[in-house]
Write an enzyme that holds these catalytic residues in place. Structure first.
Site, PDB file in Angstrom:
ATOM      1  N   LYS A   1       5.052   1.532 -22.048  1.00 50.47           N
ATOM      2  CA  LYS A   1       4.061   0.778 -22.838  1.00 50.47           C
ATOM      3  C   LYS A   1       2.892   0.710 -22.248  1.00 50.47           C
ATOM      4  O   LYS A   1       2.754   0.678 -20.734  1.00 50.47           O
ATOM      5  CB  LYS A   1       5.009  -0.445 -22.995  1.00 50.47           C
TER       6      LYS A   1
ATOM      7  N   LYS B   1      10.104  -7.115 -14.561  1.00 49.70           N
ATOM      8  CA  LYS B   1       9.136  -7.794 -13.830  1.00 49.70           C
ATOM      9  C   LYS B   1       9.670  -8.010 -12.406  1.00 49.70           C
ATOM     10  O   LYS B   1       9.020  -7.831 -11.336  1.00 49.70           O
ATOM     11  CB  LYS B   1       8.638  -9.016 -14.261  1.00 49.70           C
TER      12      LYS B   1
ATOM     13  N   LYS C   1      -1.355  -4.565 -19.151  1.00 51.24           N
ATOM     14  CA  LYS C   1      -2.584  -4.966 -18.733  1.00 51.24           C
ATOM     15  C   LYS C   1      -2.514  -4.878 -17.061  1.00 51.24           C
ATOM     16  O   LYS C   1      -3.230  -4.795 -16.308  1.00 51.24           O
ATOM     17  CB  LYS C   1      -2.644  -6.648 -18.768  1.00 51.24           C
TER      18      LYS C   1
END
Ligand code: TYM
Length: 333
Positions: free
Chosen positions: A196, A113, A199
């Site tokens: 993956k 992230k 969202k």
């Protein structure tokens, strides 16, 4: 006694991976009669990118609507948002002083992230796993149903509990088990079987959102990336075929059968016939959820009441655990 806790971040819409890897299993554990606590982790949602306040409020209520539409029942499970129960951040501070920098430096989600420029990441993003450990342990939860990507965070939770118990010479926080089960612990992108489903993927075609209507769901499955071979007869034949494996796993999880059973029925089929079968199944299972979510979102005051009532019940469990923690640590009250 076993106690189940899990949480989801209210960022963007829920996607199929969150549903199959998490919410669907939350419902199963609730209906198995376990004590279940499910949180909307709004404090985690502000760690990565700036969240517009109106978007955060909307996403929080929409996630509550998704929980309810998927079958979580406030009479059986405690449903609430994290920021309404201050005990989470109270325990997180203590855990910030128990966890070691070196442990957090090893967290792969932080690296993913934060990207190349970790200097620009928020302190909250770095400390995120410590707050997550507090979410779980402030209820003395023993079982945490999550997707595969959260395994490392639950392991860190165990390390924090063990170090706290060791440092203070107590047997206070329990050992937590991650529960990572079924065919859909890692649902992959529909555009790239090595990535993956997420969202936050910029491509909306990479995922199925729980808010998608029937036509959109069917279209995304028809357009999903695949290879030109027919489906194999056995799961060994899926080994080097990430896109095929992903669609078979999704089918299995939606139909509540094993991947081997999917192939017993569809092995040898071309994607030209398997995809429509999967699209029908997905629409059948998911479209009623999106319809029910829209209905529930028509009365946000009712959603807010559910969350406030859940928060009150959650605090009734967490507050005595915080009080005891403060006594153990030596905070005078
Ligand atoms: P979050 O919000 O990213 O995801 C929520 C849940 O969905 C699972 N998941 C997936 N499962 C299968 N395939 C996928 N492609 C997929 N994508 C997401 C996640 O594994 C997760 O179970 N840190 C957590 C939230 C959290 C939490 C907690 C969880 C905060 N505190 C305490 C458990 C206990 C997170 O970011 O999940």
């Amino acid at each position: 006694t076993p106690r189940v806790f899990s949480g989801i971040q209210p960022t963007n819409h829920l996607q199929l991976g969150n549903y199959l890897g998490a919410v669907k299993r939350f419902v199963a554990m609730q209906n198995d009669g376990m004590e279940t606590i499910y949180c909307i982790v709004d404090q985690h949602a502000i760690t990565a990118n700036f969240q517009n306040p109106a978007d955060l409020r909307h996403a929080t209520r929409e996630l509550a609507a998704a929980y309810l539409a998927c079958g979580l029942d406030p009479a059986k499970s405690i449903l609430f948002n994290q920021s309404q129960v201050p005990a989470h951040s109270q325990l997180a501070w203590v855990f910030n002083c128990v966890a070691r920098m070196g442990w957090l430096n090893r967290m792969t989600q932080f690296k993913d992230k934060a990207g190349k420029n970790a200097e620009k990441a928020s302190l909250g993003l770095y400390a995120y796993p410590s707050l997550m450990a507090a979410d779980i342990l402030v209820y003395h939860a023993t079982h945490v149903p999550v997707g595969d990507d959260q395994k490392q965070h639950v392991e860190l939770t165990r390390d924090i509990a063990a170090k706290f118990n060791h440092d203070y010479g107590v047997e206070f926080f329990p050992e937590t088990q991650p529960i990572i089960e079924g065919a859909a612990t890692r649902v992959m992108s529909l555009r790239d079987g090595t990535k993956k489903m997420s969202k936050s993927d910029p491509s909306d075609a990479s995922r199925i959102n729980l808010t998608d209507d029937a036509d959109t769901i069917a279209k995304k499955i028809r357009k999903a990336k695949t290879d030109p071979e027919p489906l194999p007869e056995t799961t060994e034949g899926l080994a080097d075929r990430p896109e095929a494996r992903n669609l078979v796993n999704i089918y299995a999880a939606l139909a509540e059968i094993t991947p081997a059973q999917v192939l017993a029925e569809h092995g040898g089929s071309q994607f030209g016939s398997f995809k429509p079968a999967l699209a029908d199944l997905a629409v059948d299972k998911l479209a009623p959820i999106s319809t029910e979510m829209s209905r529930l979102m028509g009365d946000t005051a009712e959603i807010d009441r559910v969350l406030a009532a859940g928060a009150e019940r959650a605090a009734a469990i967490a507050d005595p655990i915080i009080a005891k923690t403060y006594d153990i640590v030596g905070f005078v009250r």
